[in-house]
Design a protein around this motif. Structure first.
Motif, PDB file in Angstrom:
ATOM      1  N   GLN A 125       0.824  -1.210   0.000  1.00 55.03           N
ATOM      2  CA  GLN A 125       0.000   0.000   0.000  1.00 55.03           C
ATOM      3  C   GLN A 125       0.862   1.266   0.000  1.00 55.03           C
ATOM      4  O   GLN A 125       0.484   2.282  -0.591  1.00 55.03           O
ATOM      5  N   ALA A 126       2.024   1.191   0.662  1.00 52.66           N
ATOM      6  CA  ALA A 126       2.949   2.340   0.646  1.00 52.66           C
ATOM      7  C   ALA A 126       3.444   2.605  -0.775  1.00 52.66           C
ATOM      8  O   ALA A 126       3.555   3.761  -1.199  1.00 52.66           O
ATOM      9  N   LYS A 127       3.727   1.528  -1.525  1.00 54.89           N
ATOM     10  CA  LYS A 127       4.155   1.682  -2.924  1.00 54.89           C
ATOM     11  C   LYS A 127       3.060   2.364  -3.742  1.00 54.89           C
ATOM     12  O   LYS A 127       3.339   3.255  -4.553  1.00 54.89           O
ATOM     13  N   GLU A 128       1.813   1.955  -3.522  1.00 55.08           N
ATOM     14  CA  GLU A 128       0.679   2.573  -4.236  1.00 55.08           C
ATOM     15  C   GLU A 128       0.556   4.051  -3.873  1.00 55.08           C
ATOM     16  O   GLU A 128       0.294   4.893  -4.727  1.00 55.08           O
ATOM     17  N   MET A 129       0.762   4.342  -2.591  1.00 56.49           N
ATOM     18  CA  MET A 129       0.665   5.732  -2.134  1.00 56.49           C
ATOM     19  C   MET A 129       1.777   6.584  -2.739  1.00 56.49           C
ATOM     20  O   MET A 129       1.553   7.725  -3.158  1.00 56.49           O
ATOM     21  N   LEU A 130       2.990   6.036  -2.815  1.00 57.01           N
ATOM     22  CA  LEU A 130       4.117   6.764  -3.410  1.00 57.01           C
ATOM     23  C   LEU A 130       3.872   7.032  -4.894  1.00 57.01           C
ATOM     24  O   LEU A 130       4.247   8.090  -5.413  1.00 57.01           O
ATOM     25  N   LYS A 131       3.226   6.080  -5.566  1.00 56.07           N
ATOM     26  CA  LYS A 131       2.861   6.298  -6.981  1.00 56.07           C
ATOM     27  C   LYS A 131       1.888   7.464  -7.096  1.00 56.07           C
ATOM     28  O   LYS A 131       1.991   8.305  -7.985  1.00 56.07           O
ATOM     29  N   ARG A 132       0.950   7.496  -6.178  1.00 55.95           N
ATOM     30  CA  ARG A 132      -0.083   8.546  -6.198  1.00 55.95           C
ATOM     31  C   ARG A 132       0.520   9.941  -6.027  1.00 55.95           C
ATOM     32  O   ARG A 132       0.022  10.917  -6.579  1.00 55.95           O
ATOM     33  N   ILE A 133       1.608  10.025  -5.249  1.00 56.29           N
ATOM     34  CA  ILE A 133       2.245  11.339  -5.034  1.00 56.29           C
ATOM     35  C   ILE A 133       3.517  11.492  -5.873  1.00 56.29           C
ATOM     36  O   ILE A 133       4.329  12.381  -5.620  1.00 56.29           O
ATOM     37  N   HIS A 134       3.659  10.614  -6.881  1.00 59.73           N
ATOM     38  CA  HIS A 134       4.754  10.719  -7.870  1.00 59.73           C
ATOM     39  C   HIS A 134       6.142  10.677  -7.241  1.00 59.73           C
ATOM     40  O   HIS A 134       7.027  11.453  -7.608  1.00 59.73           O
ATOM     41  N   VAL A 135       6.327   9.793  -6.264  1.00 59.17           N
ATOM     42  CA  VAL A 135       7.646   9.600  -5.649  1.00 59.17           C
ATOM     43  C   VAL A 135       8.159   8.220  -6.056  1.00 59.17           C
ATOM     44  O   VAL A 135       7.593   7.195  -5.663  1.00 59.17           O
ATOM     45  N   ASN A 136       9.227   8.227  -6.829  1.00 55.14           N
ATOM     46  CA  ASN A 136       9.799   6.964  -7.302  1.00 55.14           C
ATOM     47  C   ASN A 136      10.967   6.569  -6.406  1.00 55.14           C
ATOM     48  O   ASN A 136      12.122   6.885  -6.682  1.00 55.14           O
ATOM     49  N   ILE A 137      10.648   5.904  -5.299  1.00 63.02           N
ATOM     50  CA  ILE A 137      11.683   5.554  -4.322  1.00 63.02           C
ATOM     51  C   ILE A 137      11.246   4.282  -3.596  1.00 63.02           C
ATOM     52  O   ILE A 137      10.054   4.010  -3.456  1.00 63.02           O
ATOM     53  N   ASN A 138      12.204   3.509  -3.143  1.00 65.05           N
ATOM     54  CA  ASN A 138      11.916   2.278  -2.402  1.00 65.05           C
ATOM     55  C   ASN A 138      11.298   2.643  -1.042  1.00 65.05           C
ATOM     56  O   ASN A 138      11.904   3.380  -0.259  1.00 65.05           O
ATOM     57  N   PRO A 139      10.082   2.139  -0.745  1.00 67.25           N
ATOM     58  CA  PRO A 139       9.437   2.494   0.532  1.00 67.25           C
ATOM     59  C   PRO A 139      10.193   1.990   1.761  1.00 67.25           C
ATOM     60  O   PRO A 139       9.902   2.410   2.876  1.00 67.25           O
ATOM     61  N   GLU A 140      11.179   1.095   1.524  1.00 67.77           N
ATOM     62  CA  GLU A 140      11.973   0.591   2.653  1.00 67.77           C
ATOM     63  C   GLU A 140      13.147   1.507   2.996  1.00 67.77           C
ATOM     64  O   GLU A 140      13.918   1.235   3.916  1.00 67.77           O
ATOM     65  N   THR A 141      13.276   2.620   2.263  1.00 67.51           N
ATOM     66  CA  THR A 141      14.313   3.612   2.563  1.00 67.51           C
ATOM     67  C   THR A 141      13.969   4.339   3.858  1.00 67.51           C
ATOM     68  O   THR A 141      12.806   4.664   4.103  1.00 67.51           O
ATOM     69  N   LYS A 142      14.985   4.589   4.679  1.00 66.77           N
ATOM     70  CA  LYS A 142      14.743   5.334   5.928  1.00 66.77           C
ATOM     71  C   LYS A 142      14.542   6.814   5.617  1.00 66.77           C
ATOM     72  O   LYS A 142      15.162   7.359   4.697  1.00 66.77           O
ATOM     73  N   ILE A 143      13.710   7.461   6.401  1.00 68.62           N
ATOM     74  CA  ILE A 143      13.405   8.890   6.212  1.00 68.62           C
ATOM     75  C   ILE A 143      14.672   9.747   6.287  1.00 68.62           C
ATOM     76  O   ILE A 143      14.825  10.712   5.544  1.00 68.62           O
ATOM     77  N   LYS A 144      15.597   9.376   7.159  1.00 68.60           N
ATOM     78  CA  LYS A 144      16.820  10.186   7.329  1.00 68.60           C
ATOM     79  C   LYS A 144      17.685  10.175   6.072  1.00 68.60           C
ATOM     80  O   LYS A 144      18.580  11.012   5.917  1.00 68.60           O
ATOM     81  N   ASP A 145      17.418   9.224   5.153  1.00 65.03           N
ATOM     82  CA  ASP A 145      18.251   9.091   3.958  1.00 65.03           C
ATOM     83  C   ASP A 145      17.645   9.764   2.726  1.00 65.03           C
ATOM     84  O   ASP A 145      18.137   9.590   1.614  1.00 65.03           O
ATOM     85  N   VAL A 146      16.548  10.518   2.903  1.00 69.48           N
ATOM     86  CA  VAL A 146      15.954  11.223   1.765  1.00 69.48           C
ATOM     87  C   VAL A 146      15.930  12.721   2.054  1.00 69.48           C
ATOM     88  O   VAL A 146      15.983  13.147   3.211  1.00 69.48           O
ATOM     89  N   GLY A 147      15.850  13.525   0.994  1.00 66.72           N
ATOM     90  CA  GLY A 147      15.851  14.982   1.135  1.00 66.72           C
ATOM     91  C   GLY A 147      14.538  15.510   1.690  1.00 66.72           C
ATOM     92  O   GLY A 147      13.530  14.802   1.756  1.00 66.72           O
ATOM     93  N   VAL A 148      14.553  16.780   2.059  1.00 65.44           N
ATOM     94  CA  VAL A 148      13.383  17.402   2.684  1.00 65.44           C
ATOM     95  C   VAL A 148      12.198  17.463   1.721  1.00 65.44           C
ATOM     96  O   VAL A 148      11.041  17.399   2.142  1.00 65.44           O
TER      97      VAL A 148
END
Length: 508
Positions: A125-148
């Motif tokens: 479901q997280a993958k589906e949600m990321l598609k909906r907001i046009h974010v192409n990233i692995n949902p298993e990535t930690k928040i601290k490792d992505v930009g603001v």
């Protein structure tokens, strides 16, 4: 007018704090499926109104009605408003850095049965949600490792996962680059098409004009006007007039009769290596400032602008630096902020709440913090002189507060920024580095900061201004350096500079 479909009506909202009427009969109506921008100066009541709507201030602590989907609401806590389909995203994002994207999206409303969480379904479901907001990233990535920018979108995904129908964004672009802002607005327009209604609080009027279907202006806790931006073109000057109650013809006040002097500060072949990141963050920078000059530094987020400022101002991050730094033609080395301050260099940080001010302390304490030596009488601080100094700068920078004894944490963003400025003006700098000096403050406070800058330049102070707002860079600088990936990619005289030229250099 009777057939307008309002998803939200807030009628005659009154909210009082001890000694202050924060909201005085505010009326606020939002049409279904629109992007509605709420604007006003700091302290106008925008955040208070949204805290009432989201249940932070519960029913009974204010008067007036909240009508959502034609039904009067009585929210006693945040979860009540969330159940009704309202979500709010604050400027300070509420994500947990050590958790993954999928864990953050479903934090507090985990998917599963009974006592067990279905992590596989959560990831799907997280993958589906990321598609909906046009974010192409692995949902298993930690928040601290992505930009603001990605973090901001994950917050939106988190809100959407709760089946939100009214999304509130408080200063969503304050820490975003131009590219991330454009991406965010594309997402918001897409959500609008999907039937999600958005309320956006912003001080950036150009963004408001570009995105808003409707604009409501608050001033001093009252509704001044609501404008349908789909019916006619709305200009910045019109919004400013309603916000501040007077006309500001030129938000960037002109400097006249300023004589620029000799070079007072210079970097030659300046390079910095960050041992924590294991890479060079600054490469072979040549840069100079003349007396009485405002030098703007532009660039996208991560270009190295703040890193350069910190490497100059005592190198608090302990970068390995090479190259030469000159003050008035004399080679210097600053291994601590104290050394930089002794050479009359000051740095106003971009993070006033985290690094610039001690929020639990009062204005007096914060104002004198950078130059306490001057107040010492033997081993003790001369309290009479401390009060005198605090009052002097209180008046000089135009801080609006009850007194110098007021806690800095209770001030608006614009007044906090003025205290941060006052703190460094007390050190009597000859070179003042301003890092994002107007981030998160309203247009009236911006104008006051610019006026203070012009007054300092008139006295012969030199200013380095780092800013992500291109109109600010163009409006206030004499010369503009552009950075990209830790290097200087160009320098422009203000008269030759355009947003297009700067962006071209910033993406080089």
């Amino acid at each position: 007018m009777g057939n307008i479909d309002y998803i939200l009506e807030m009628d005659n909202i009154v909210k009082e704090f001890p000694g202050v009427k924060a909201l005085d009969g505010v009326t606020f109506k939002v049409k279904r499926g629109e992007i509605h921008c709420l604007v006003g100066e700091n302290g106008a009541g925008k955040s208070t109104l949204m805290k009432i709507l989201s249940g932070v201030y519960p029913a009974g602590t204010f008067s007036g009605k909240i009508i959502l989907d034609s039904t009067e609401q009585h929210f006693n806590k945040i979860s009540d408003s969330e159940r009704a389909g309202i979500a709010i995203i604050y400027q300070e994002l509420a994500l947990i850095p050590e958790l993954t994207i999928y864990e953050n999206i479903f934090f507090g409303h985990e998917l599963g049965k009974g006592q067990f969480i279905d992590w596989n379904e959560t990831i799907v479901q997280a993958k589906e949600m990321l598609k909906r907001i046009h974010v192409n990233i692995n949902p298993e990535t930690k928040i601290k490792d992505v930009g603001v920018g990605v973090q901001q979108l994950v917050e939106i995904g988190k809100a959407l996962s709760k089946n939100v129908k009214l999304l509130i964004l408080d200063e969503p672009t304050a820490a975003l680059s131009e590219v991330d802002c454009d991406n965010l607005f594309q997402i918001l327009r897409g959500l609008k098409e999907q039937g999600v209604t958005c309320i956006m609080i912003s001080h950036k009027l150009r963004e408001v004009i570009s995105i808003a279907d409707s604009i409501t202006v608050l001033r001093d806790g009252k509704t001044i006007i609501s404008i349908d931006a789909t019916e006619r073109k709305v200009g910045e000057s019109e919004i400013i007039k309603y916000m501040v109650g007077r006309e500001i013809k030129d938000i960037y006040p002109k400097r006249k009769g300023i004589k620029v002097g000799d070079v007072c500060f210079e970097l030659k072949n300046w390079t910095a290596f960050d041992p924590n990141k294991g890479r060079k963050i600054l490469r072979n920078i040549d840069f100079y400032v003349r007396q009485g000059e405002v030098v703007g530094i532009a660039g996208l987020m991560g270009a190295g602008r703040t890193e350069m400022a910190l490497s100059i101002f005592g190198n608090t991050k302990h970068y390995d630096t090479k190259g030469a730094l000159y003050v008035n033609g004399v080679k210097r080395t600053f291994n601590s902020p104290e050394r930089a301050i002794a050479e009359k260099i000051a740095y106003v940080t971009e993070d006033r709440k985290g690094n610039g001010l001690i929020l639990i302390q009062d204005i007096k304490f914060n104002t004198t913090l950078a130059n306490l030596k001057q107040l010492l009488k033997g081993f003790f601080i001369n309290e009479h002189e401390e009060v005198h100094v605090a009052k002097k700068f209180f008046d000089e920078v135009g801080i609006r507060a009850q007194s110098i004894e007021q806690s800095v944490g209770t001030l608006s963003g614009g007044n906090q920024q003025k205290v941060s400025l006052a703190k460094w003006l007390f050190s009597a700098p000859k070179l003042l580095i301003l890092d994002e000096p107007t981030r998160g403050i309203d247009v009236g406070a911006k104008f006051e900061i610019y006026t203070i800058m012009n007054e300092l330049v008139k006295r012969g102070v030199s200013i380095i201004m780092i800013s992500s707002e291109l109109p600010e860079i163009l409006g206030m600088s004499d010369r503009i350096y552009v950075m990209s990936d830790g290097t200087m990619t160009g320098v422009l005289d203000a008269k030759d500079a355009t947003e297009e030229k700067i962006m071209e250099m910033a993406t080089a």
